[in-house]
Design an enzyme around this catalytic site. Structure first.
Site, PDB file in Angstrom:
ATOM      1  N   GLN A 158     -32.970 -18.801 -14.862  1.00  0.00           N
ATOM      2  CA  GLN A 158     -32.371 -17.658 -14.458  1.00  0.00           C
ATOM      3  C   GLN A 158     -31.494 -16.710 -15.564  1.00  0.00           C
ATOM      4  O   GLN A 158     -31.904 -15.165 -15.292  1.00  0.00           O
ATOM      5  CB  GLN A 158     -31.227 -18.010 -13.387  1.00  0.00           C
ATOM      6  CG  GLN A 158     -30.602 -16.909 -12.669  1.00  0.00           C
ATOM      7  CD  GLN A 158     -29.903 -17.680 -11.329  1.00  0.00           C
ATOM      8  OE1 GLN A 158     -28.653 -17.929 -11.557  1.00  0.00           O
ATOM      9  NE2 GLN A 158     -30.419 -17.865 -10.272  1.00  0.00           N
TER      10      GLN A 158
ATOM     11  N   ASP B 234     -29.768 -17.430 -21.511  1.00  0.00           N
ATOM     12  CA  ASP B 234     -28.521 -18.466 -22.100  1.00  0.00           C
ATOM     13  C   ASP B 234     -28.779 -19.710 -21.529  1.00  0.00           C
ATOM     14  O   ASP B 234     -28.672 -20.656 -22.288  1.00  0.00           O
ATOM     15  CB  ASP B 234     -27.149 -18.101 -21.587  1.00  0.00           C
ATOM     16  CG  ASP B 234     -26.702 -16.504 -22.089  1.00  0.00           C
ATOM     17  OD1 ASP B 234     -26.167 -16.090 -22.805  1.00  0.00           O
ATOM     18  OD2 ASP B 234     -27.307 -15.651 -20.956  1.00  0.00           O
ATOM     19  N   TYR B 235     -29.425 -19.966 -20.307  1.00  0.00           N
ATOM     20  CA  TYR B 235     -29.630 -21.331 -20.034  1.00  0.00           C
ATOM     21  C   TYR B 235     -31.116 -21.792 -20.421  1.00  0.00           C
ATOM     22  O   TYR B 235     -31.522 -23.120 -20.061  1.00  0.00           O
ATOM     23  CB  TYR B 235     -29.455 -21.372 -18.604  1.00  0.00           C
ATOM     24  CG  TYR B 235     -28.132 -20.685 -18.033  1.00  0.00           C
ATOM     25  CD1 TYR B 235     -27.156 -20.986 -18.893  1.00  0.00           C
ATOM     26  CD2 TYR B 235     -27.966 -19.897 -16.898  1.00  0.00           C
ATOM     27  CE1 TYR B 235     -25.897 -20.444 -18.496  1.00  0.00           C
ATOM     28  CE2 TYR B 235     -26.598 -19.491 -16.601  1.00  0.00           C
ATOM     29  CZ  TYR B 235     -25.866 -19.785 -17.256  1.00  0.00           C
ATOM     30  OH  TYR B 235     -24.394 -19.175 -16.913  1.00  0.00           O
TER      31      TYR B 235
ATOM     32  N   GLU C 106     -32.882 -26.791 -15.361  1.00  0.00           N
ATOM     33  CA  GLU C 106     -33.832 -26.027 -16.207  1.00  0.00           C
ATOM     34  C   GLU C 106     -34.941 -26.843 -16.999  1.00  0.00           C
ATOM     35  O   GLU C 106     -36.210 -26.259 -16.983  1.00  0.00           O
ATOM     36  CB  GLU C 106     -33.041 -25.291 -17.192  1.00  0.00           C
ATOM     37  CG  GLU C 106     -32.125 -24.304 -16.773  1.00  0.00           C
ATOM     38  CD  GLU C 106     -30.861 -24.656 -16.124  1.00  0.00           C
ATOM     39  OE1 GLU C 106     -30.232 -23.685 -15.471  1.00  0.00           O
ATOM     40  OE2 GLU C 106     -30.490 -25.928 -16.000  1.00  0.00           O
TER      41      GLU C 106
ATOM     42  N   GLU D 237     -34.356 -21.300  -9.470  1.00  0.00           N
ATOM     43  CA  GLU D 237     -33.388 -21.257  -8.871  1.00  0.00           C
ATOM     44  C   GLU D 237     -33.205 -19.879  -8.261  1.00  0.00           C
ATOM     45  O   GLU D 237     -33.288 -18.964  -8.950  1.00  0.00           O
ATOM     46  CB  GLU D 237     -32.040 -21.487  -9.919  1.00  0.00           C
ATOM     47  CG  GLU D 237     -32.006 -22.606 -10.673  1.00  0.00           C
ATOM     48  CD  GLU D 237     -31.115 -22.645 -12.010  1.00  0.00           C
ATOM     49  OE1 GLU D 237     -30.531 -22.071 -11.993  1.00  0.00           O
ATOM     50  OE2 GLU D 237     -31.425 -23.576 -12.783  1.00  0.00           O
TER      51      GLU D 237
ATOM     52  N   HIS E 162     -23.467 -15.153 -20.532  1.00  0.00           N
ATOM     53  CA  HIS E 162     -24.184 -14.036 -19.638  1.00  0.00           C
ATOM     54  C   HIS E 162     -24.632 -12.928 -20.373  1.00  0.00           C
ATOM     55  O   HIS E 162     -24.829 -11.881 -19.859  1.00  0.00           O
ATOM     56  CB  HIS E 162     -23.694 -13.716 -18.251  1.00  0.00           C
ATOM     57  CG  HIS E 162     -23.250 -14.818 -17.307  1.00  0.00           C
ATOM     58  ND1 HIS E 162     -22.324 -15.802 -17.430  1.00  0.00           N
ATOM     59  CD2 HIS E 162     -24.201 -15.343 -16.130  1.00  0.00           C
ATOM     60  CE1 HIS E 162     -22.280 -16.755 -16.459  1.00  0.00           C
ATOM     61  NE2 HIS E 162     -23.480 -16.456 -15.667  1.00  0.00           N
TER      62      HIS E 162
END
Length: 810
Positions: free
Chosen positions: A554, A557-558, A532, A501, A599
């Site tokens: 990115q 956390d993701y 993801e 991304e 984040h």
């Protein structure tokens, strides 16, 4: 090729064949399908009699897979699931002896080349690595990426395998990689059950392939059930191809060509696959083949019977529409073979399959029996020397009488015998101990090796090259050091590419790739959608096909949205193929201290516990990160690199050899020498630890600050344990929740490095709170280790030892 693959991949074009040749082709197809069905029937019986542990088979799917195999060519790829045995037999990528060897978990890659006995049956793979870990010529072989049991988990990898063909066709800088592609002509074949089309990974991969326009052919085996759940409870309109009509490409749009065909209609299946795959291969458009009216004669698996949930009418319909029965009727009606010829073919096939099964069983049983007899003889010799003679002889008798013994039975008998002879010091006991040690080593090789490839190109074997600086080396933003590192590597190696991304046009959100898409083109630095799981899968498939992908998530956390692909597929790949496959993917992300629940992540406990099989790199600054990328981009093993989110604009010196210097994996670094307390931390928190060290020194306390640099592998030179011998006190500072990464570090230092014996105070961990950090500076202060927390934690350790010199602060 194995016998089961004779002429199986010839085109089904009757205009090019005489009737006799046509008959031979069809009869050979039926033979393969019938042998496959017998393998399923025998396999189920072997499980129910206890010789095999579990069985799941491809019965009912035979005819469609015969048709699919005709369209499969050298260079093509499969990413499927555990119903595809007929396809594997028809292409020659597997055969009956290997099928049964895997059913019995034979831990020998010569017998079970797909997994060396590590995977349950019908989990297929071809070995695309040579014995030294180098690549085979994939353009000259038929290729099967290793199956996983999660029934939709292979779809992201399928996307990557297909995307590689697009890159090999469109990026002429890759023309030198002739061992991996011939002008991108390769098709990636994927198979999935209709039930698993309800999974998110399926839809994510489906959409991504439609956007990318890659040569991906998805076949859905639709038998109207997902174990016991009927289609009306899992699919809108009860029909996946009806649901996906919006994906059908139209003039001026991207999308799919969608085909629908019945699973028992041999002629229609052959024609459909020939047409669909020719289009897919030539035009690089994804195709979707919905194969309906399939059956599953033995139900889902050996764990239960489908009679429990299917109506009598449904069972009767399935019996009538069994694909092999329908093919047999068509062959007789079309004068391809007489009923007598079919009866003879089937009788011969049954005998052949049974012989293959017996041979596979005997191959393993004879090995174990030999080991059993050796062990029993040694136990009997020992019995003559010890007081527990009768007990030892009883163990030997039971061992020799064991029905269908396994290696577990042999080794367990030896271990029990040694417990019963604790006080004996005879030569016979030593012989038994020696035999056990040798057997344990053999079993370790059989069952516990190849978590990583371990080839000569392993990143652990990359030579260390220190960073060099000019006298007037500039202080620049950390992001600029990363950018220079990536620039140098992209220039050096044309097979390196990056995607994720916001990676392409803007050069990622923190500018590590700034300007590189303009310089190297949008095939090498590419933007993706917010997806993801398939970003990772895209990388896995590309890495399997000889490219060097950097897949960016990115924020760390993701990573959770891709953890099933990372954990189930990438992390297990080398292990589950016993070193037969590799995917040197680099996953790039960023995290640690920022603000807000989504984040500010440092979920290292999740990562460390679910991703064994990846190197886990946690650089404290961008220079360290650059050195790690320089290693990983020259190595052949997968890794995750977590950059410090708050470090991109901090100033660092630019190394003169920014694209060449290396930071060895597993080598801990002492950032500050001290004799009072050993403090171990990583990533962003190290900066706060270093600030705390300055204030602690003013209080008369000198801490030794250690950065492990990578958490997996962890401190291979025992730097932490050696430090503890000097300080006798340990504090681990960790941004993860209590008991996560800190517990992992404690286990290594206290147990593996024997640090426990050096302690004169209980070891301490200073972690984040159990919840995720709230938004705002104050929320961060009260949720993650702060400067004050670190100072006071160190001071309290000193106070416990010498309260007179270090009285409690409060």
């Amino acid at each position: 090729m194995p016998e089961t693959a004779i002429d199986a991949t010839g085109k089904f074009n009757t205009e090019e064949l005489s009737f006799d040749d046509f008959k031979k082709l069809v009869i050979n197809d039926y033979r393969i399908g019938f042998e496959s069905r017998q393998a399923s029937l025998i396999g189920r019986r072997e499980v129910l009699t206890g010789k095999a542990k579990f069985g799941i088979f491809g019965d009912g799917k035979e005819v469609a897979q015969l048709a699919m195999a005709k369209a499969f060519r050298k260079g093509d790829w499969r990413a499927g699931y555990y119903r595809d045995q007929t396809f594997m037999f028809a292409t020659g990528m597997s055969n009956l002896p290997e099928f049964f060897a895997q059913l019995y978990a034979h831990p020998d890659i010569e017998k079970d080349p797909a997994s060396g006995g590590r995977q349950m049956n019908c989990h297929y793979a071809t070995r695309f690595l040579n014995a030294d870990g180098s690549w085979v010529n994939q353009a000259e072989t038929m290729n099967c990426s290793s199956d996983i049991s999660t029934t939709g988990g292979h779809m992201p990898r399928l996307l990557g395998l297909a995307y590689a063909s697009k890159l090999y066709r469109q990026n002429k800088e890759l023309d030198y990689l002739t061992n991996f592609s011939v002008n991108g002509n390769e098709v990636a074949f994927g198979t999935i059950g209709n039930g698993s089309t309800s999974e998110g990974l399926f839809f994510e991969a489906l959409n991504a392939a439609g956007v990318l326009q890659v040569p991906m052919a998805i076949s859905v085996w639709d038998d109207a059930y997902a174990i016991s759940v009927p289609a009306k409870l899992q699919t809108t309109k009860e029909d996946i191809s009806e649901l996906l009509k919006g994906f059908q490409r139209e003039k001026g749009t991207n999308g799919y060509e969608i085909f629908k065909v019945r699973g028992w209609d041999y002629v229609a299946l052959c024609e459909t696959y020939e047409r669909a795959i020719a289009l897919c291969r030539a035009e690089h458009v994804p195709v979707f083949i919905h194969v309906t009216e399939m059956t599953q004669p033995q139900g889902h698996s050996t764990s239960g019977s489908h009679e429990r949930y299917k109506s009598k009418d449904r069972l009767a319909w399935e019996e009538e529409h069994d694909c092999l029965l329908q093919m047999r009727k068509w062959m007789i009606a079309s004068a391809v073979a007489t009923e007598a010829e079919m009866d003879e073919l089937e009788a011969t096939a049954k005998k052949h399959v049974r012989e293959c099964q017996r041979t596979a069983w005997n191959d393993l049983a004879d090995e174990i029996k030999k080991e059993l007899n050796e062990a029993a003889a040694l136990i009997e010799k020992l019995a003559e020397q010890v007081q527990a003679k009768d007990q030892l002889l009883d163990i030997a008798v039971k061992l020799r009488d064991c029905v269908d013994p396994g290696r577990k039975d042999v080794v367990s008998a030896i271990r029990k015998s040694l417990r019963l002879s604790l006080k004996d010091n005879s030569l016979q006991k030593q012989q038994l101990i020696n035999w056990l040690a040798e057997e344990n080593e053999r079993n370790n090789n059989r069952y516990n090796t190849k978590l990583f490839s371990g080839t000569p190109e392993s990143p652990l074997k990359i030579a260390e090259i220190p960073a060099r600086y000019y006298e007037d080396s500039k202080l620049i933003d950390g992001r600029e050091i990363l950018n220079a590192c990536f620039d140098a590597n992209f220039e050096r190696d044309k097979s390196i590419l990056a995607f994720g991304e916001d990676v392409g046009a803007i050069g990622d959100v923190n500018q590590g790739f700034a300007g590189l898409q303009t310089k190297y083109g949008d095939l090498r630095l590419t933007d993706t959608g917010i997806r993801e799981a398939t970003i990772i899968g895209q990388g896995v498939g590309l890495a399997m096909r000889g490219l060097k992908p950097i897949a960016e998530i990115q924020y760390v956390d993701y990573l959770l949205y891709s953890i099933n692909v990372l954990s189930d597929d990438l992390a297990t790949l080398s292990y589950r193929t016993c070193g037969g496959q590799k995917a040197p993917l680099i996953v790039r992300t960023r995290g640690h201290r920022l603000e807000g629940i989504w984040h500010s992540g440092s979920p290292l406990g999740i990562i460390l516990n679910s991703m064994r099989g990846l190197h886990i790199c946690v650089p404290r600054d961008m220079t360290q990160a650059a050195g790690m990328y320089n290693v990983l981009l020259r190595g052949d093993e997968p890794a995750l690199v977590i950059e410090c989110l708050n470090g991109y604009r901090l100033k660092e010196k630019l190394p003169a050899n920014v694209g060449e210097f290396t930071v060895p994996l597993g080598k801990a670094e002492i950032l500050r020498n001290g004799g009072d307390v050993t403090v171990i931390s990583y990533g962003s928190t190290l900066r706060i630890v270093s600030e705390a060290a300055v204030e602690l020194e003013k209080m008369g306390i000198n801490i030794e600050v250690i950065d492990p640099q990578t958490l997996y592998p962890f401190d291979t030179e025992n730097v932490c344990g050696t430090s503890l011998k000097k300080t006798s006190k340990l504090l681990i500072v960790d941004e993860d929740v209590p008991g996560a990464a800190s517990a992992y570090i404690l286990q290594h230092v206290l147990e593996d490095q024997k640090g426990y014996y050096s302690l004169d105070a209980p070891p301490r961990t200073l972690c984040a709170k159990e919840h995720r950090p709230p938004y705002g500076t104050d929320g961060d202060y009260y949720s993650k280790p702060s400067l004050d927390d670190i100072i006071e934690a160190v001071y309290s350790l000193m106070s416990e030892t010498d309260p007179q010199k270090y009285p409690p602060i409060y």
